[in-house]
Design an enzyme around this catalytic site. Structure first.
Site, short mmCIF file in Angstrom:
data_model
loop_
_atom_site.label_atom_id
_atom_site.label_comp_id
_atom_site.label_asym_id
_atom_site.label_seq_id
_atom_site.Cartn_x
_atom_site.Cartn_y
_atom_site.Cartn_z
CB CYS A 1 -0.92 -0.01 1.22
SG CYS A 1 -1.94 1.48 1.33
CB CYS B 1 -0.65 2.53 4.00
SG CYS B 1 -2.11 1.86 3.23
CG ASP B 2 3.18 1.19 4.40
OD1 ASP B 2 2.67 1.68 5.43
OD2 ASP B 2 3.04 0.00 4.07
#
Ligand code: FAD
Ligand code: NAP
Length: 321
Positions: free
Chosen positions: A137, A140-141
């Protein structure tokens, strides 16, 4: 441990589950939505959404899902912070589901909207380095890879969007694909190829994720040329696996008819092999897999659920006379 009863039990809170809830609540079925581990579903891990009808400007996936939830709650849906770990379908309606909280849920109809989850390559090092350079992701990261060299593996819409998104953080993004053409939409491909921070490596598969999880994390990828079998090493500090998603159907294996891991529905309907159980969204759709199609089939599930209950109640009334 509590017992919750409803006319309409919905498992999953992505666009399919929340659309079913909006229609179900407005039809007086007082739905319960069990949200699972990803409240709002897959769109909560993306940023720009440009193809959901009704918005001329680019909207954000998490915002869209908050709005859908707010609408569902506004019309009378109960949202539950729980994850279903077991379902009892064989006994017929009411269908029983058990949450990992220990709570029990009973629904006169059951709507399955459990969507899909990211697939992993299964190559050595991938699991050990997950969270230490390996991710599924970018939104997300991606932030953790500011200024670092990163790779994205895959050739679909997700991979291309992940690569484009990562250019917000990194000046050196490489897309690695196992073939020599992408399956992503043309408009995304055009943006990818035109982007000065993105390179593409064709015809390579990732054989191994290299690095020490205890010291520094990912350092690179061992690649195999899919045409001549030759081996090479690609140095990078971040690798984003974006090779698609698998339907979340483990709960229903052996309980409902399946088609290649997806829940099988009567063509053109959300009806599963068990009367009163409906499936909508990515969990039953291996072709379109879009937010708008998930929402559409969620609507269909609610309409058919309402019809199922009305017919059953009519039949019970007739029998009682
Ligand atoms: P999901 O969104 O997958 O939701 C599934 C829900 O089920 C989740 O809430 C989860 O918590 C819940 N759940 C699962 N198991 C359980 C359980 N055991 N108990 C309780 N709940 C459970 N589509 C577009 O149209 N436009 C886009 O721009 C777009 N961008 C995307 C970007 C990314 C990175 C990804 C991954 C997908 C994108 N898609 C896009 C596809 C879109 O997100 C999906 O088609 C859509 O979210 C599917 O909706 P769904 O409701 O079927 O399932
Ligand atoms: P996808 O379309 O299934 O593409 C998966 C990609 O990963 C393919 O290019 C595939 O290669 C590759 N791949 C699969 N297994 C692999 C393996 N073991 N090793 C190496 N590569 C592998 O998945 P997705 O991109 O996640 O998209 C899923 C759905 O969501 C699609 O319907 C998509 O349209 C939708 N979505 C839409 C948007 C949008 O509308 N903006 C954004 C994201 C996702 P091959 O090509 O060789 O098969």
């Amino acid at each position: 441990m509590a017992i919750h009863k409803t006319r309409m039990l919905i498992i999953g809170s992505g666009p399919a589950g929340l659309s079913a809830a909006i229609y179900g609540a407005r039809a007086g079925m007082e739905p319960i939505v069990v949200q699972g581990l990803q409240p709002g579903g897959q769109l909560t891990i993306t940023t720009d959404v440009e193809n959901y009808p009704g918005f001329r400007d680019v909207i954000q996936g998490p915002w869209l899902m908050q709005e859908m939830e707010a609408q569902a709650v506004h019309v009378g849906t109960r949202m539950m912070w729980d994850t279903i770990v077991e379902v009892d379908i064989a006994g017929g309606s009411p269908f029983r589901a058990i949450g990992d909280s220990g709570d029990e849920y009973f629904g006169d109809v059951l709507v399955i909207a459990t969507g899909a989850q990211a697939k992993w390559l299964g190559a050595p090092g991938e699991e050990a380095l997950s969270g230490k350079g390996v991710s599924a992701c970018a939104t997300c990261d991606g932030f953790f890879y500011r200024g670092k060299k990163v790779a994205v593996i895959g050739g679909g819409n997700t991979a291309v969007e992940e690569a484009l998104y990562l250019t917000n953080h990194s000046d050196d993004v490489t897309l690695i694909h196992r073939r020599d053409e992408l399956r992503a939409e043309r408009i995304l491909q055009d943006r990818l190829f035109a982007h000065p921070k993105i390179s593409v490596i064709w015809n390579r598969r990732v054989e191994e994720f290299l690095g020490d999880p205890a010291a520094g994390g990912l350092t690179g990828l061992r690649l195999i040329d899919t045409q001549d079998g030759s081996e090479s090493t690609f140095e990078c500090q971040g690798a984003f696996v974006a090779i698609g998603h698998a339907p979340a159907t483990e709960l229903f294996t052996g309980k409902l008819a399946m088609d290649g891991g997806y829940i099988l529905v009567e063509p053109g309907t959300p009806k599963t092999s068990v009367p009163g159980v409906f499936a909508c969204g990515d969990v039953m759709d291996h072709i379109y897999r879009q937010a708008v199609t998930a929402a559409g089939t969620g609507c269909m599930a609610a309409l058919d659920a309402e019809r199922f209950l009305a017919e059953r109640e009519f039949a019970q009334g007739e029998a009682a006379e």
